[in-house]
Design an enzyme around this catalytic site. Structure first.
Site, PDB file in Angstrom:
ATOM      1  N   TYR A 175       2.264 -53.286 -15.259  1.00  0.00           N
ATOM      2  CA  TYR A 175       3.128 -53.228 -14.082  1.00  0.00           C
ATOM      3  C   TYR A 175       2.347 -53.607 -12.825  1.00  0.00           C
ATOM      4  CZ  TYR A 175       6.273 -51.340 -10.505  1.00  0.00           C
ATOM      5  OH  TYR A 175       7.078 -51.200  -9.406  1.00  0.00           O
ATOM      6  N   SER A 191       5.082 -54.338  -5.064  1.00  0.00           N
ATOM      7  CA  SER A 191       4.849 -52.895  -5.110  1.00  0.00           C
ATOM      8  C   SER A 191       3.458 -52.608  -4.585  1.00  0.00           C
ATOM      9  CB  SER A 191       4.959 -52.382  -6.554  1.00  0.00           C
ATOM     10  OG  SER A 191       4.490 -51.047  -6.657  1.00  0.00           O
TER      11      SER A 191
END
Length: 271
Positions: free
Chosen positions: A158, A145
């Site tokens: 995350y 990501s």
């Protein structure tokens, strides 16, 4: 194109979003795919849509034995394994709400995110690579990501888990290239999924201001994943590809400077 003819893939988190788009693309290009998801019901629905080329596997990305069984079930069903797309992540509302800052985060949230988003990817590689080697080589594509390449105000677990996937990708690529296993990663930006569509009021407008192109679609990410998984990318390994509509490539003040220059030009024209 039939880039995946006679090839078998596992896609984790495969029942929805990016994973589902990857599954559909692989089957459309002649391959067979295990739709692996924590929701067995959703995996069954997609596998039924895909016909004989689809195979539903319910699994838990937080459990080593479940990941091993997922791989073994796929090989038993299809007879081989050529591609692994590590894509599962825990993006449930309680995890996202609790994934805050270094001081405030509950360590149980941190551990859960690392267990699913990072440890789960390692275990996928651990159990899939021997089968990929037996099939004559193949490809692993990890979903990282853009959050792994920058700091942010929240979601520290995350972001760190996704940054670690950048490094995991390079290590797997370095360790298994000579046995015919390539490993790359994609780093999506803002993709139109139910989670993004459910953003708080005003958030999507802020995000849009800083994205050069339109928000992505799951199919956009699937196009890059399937390229990297295919033989067309045979000379590519150990790389992380940003696919974010230009979100991270520009001056961080880009949106404000654009507004400033447009206002200045308008004032000059009116003078």
């Amino acid at each position: 194109m039939n880039r995946f003819e006679n090839k078998v893939a596992i896609v984790t988190g495969g029942a929805s979003g990016i994973g589902a788009a990857v599954c559909r693309r692989i089957v459309a290009e002649g391959g067979k795919v295990a739709v692996a998801d924590v929701s067995g019901d959703r995996a069954e629905v997609l596998a039924k849509e895909l016909g004989p080329a689809g195979f539903a596997v319910q699994f838990d990305a937080a459990e080593a034995s479940s990941i091993e069984k997922m791989v073994e079930a796929t090989v038993q069903h299809f007879g081989r394994l050529d591609v692994l797309h590590n894509n599962a992540a825990d993006v449930s509302a309680p995890i996202q709400m609790g994934d805050t800052t270094a001081v405030d985060i509950d360590i149980a949230i941190w551990d859960r995110v690392m267990q699913v988003n990072l440890r789960g990817y390692l275990l996928g590689c651990k159990y899939a690579i021997p089968h990929i080697i037996r099939s004559g080589g193949g490809s692993i594509v990890n979903t990282a990501s853009g959050a792994g390449a920058r700091g942010d105000l929240v979601r520290i677990a995350y972001g760190v888990s996704k940054g670690a996937i950048y490094t995991l990708t390079k290590y797997v690529a370095a360790q298994y290239a000579h046995q015919g296993v390539r490993c790359n990663a994609v780093a999506p930006g803002l993709v139109m999924t139910p989670a993004l569509e459910g953003s708080p009021p005003g958030m999507m407008e802020i995000l849009k201001r800083h994205t050069l192109l339109e928000f992505g679609k799951p199919e956009d990410i699937a196009a890059l994943v399937t390229f990297l998984a295919s033989g067309e990318a045979a000379y590519i390994t150990g790389q992380v590809y940003g696919i974010d509509g230009g979100l991270l490539m520009h001056n961080p003040m880009h949106a404000d400077l654009k507004d400033y220059m447009e206002q200045a030009a308008a004032a000059h024209a009116a003078a």
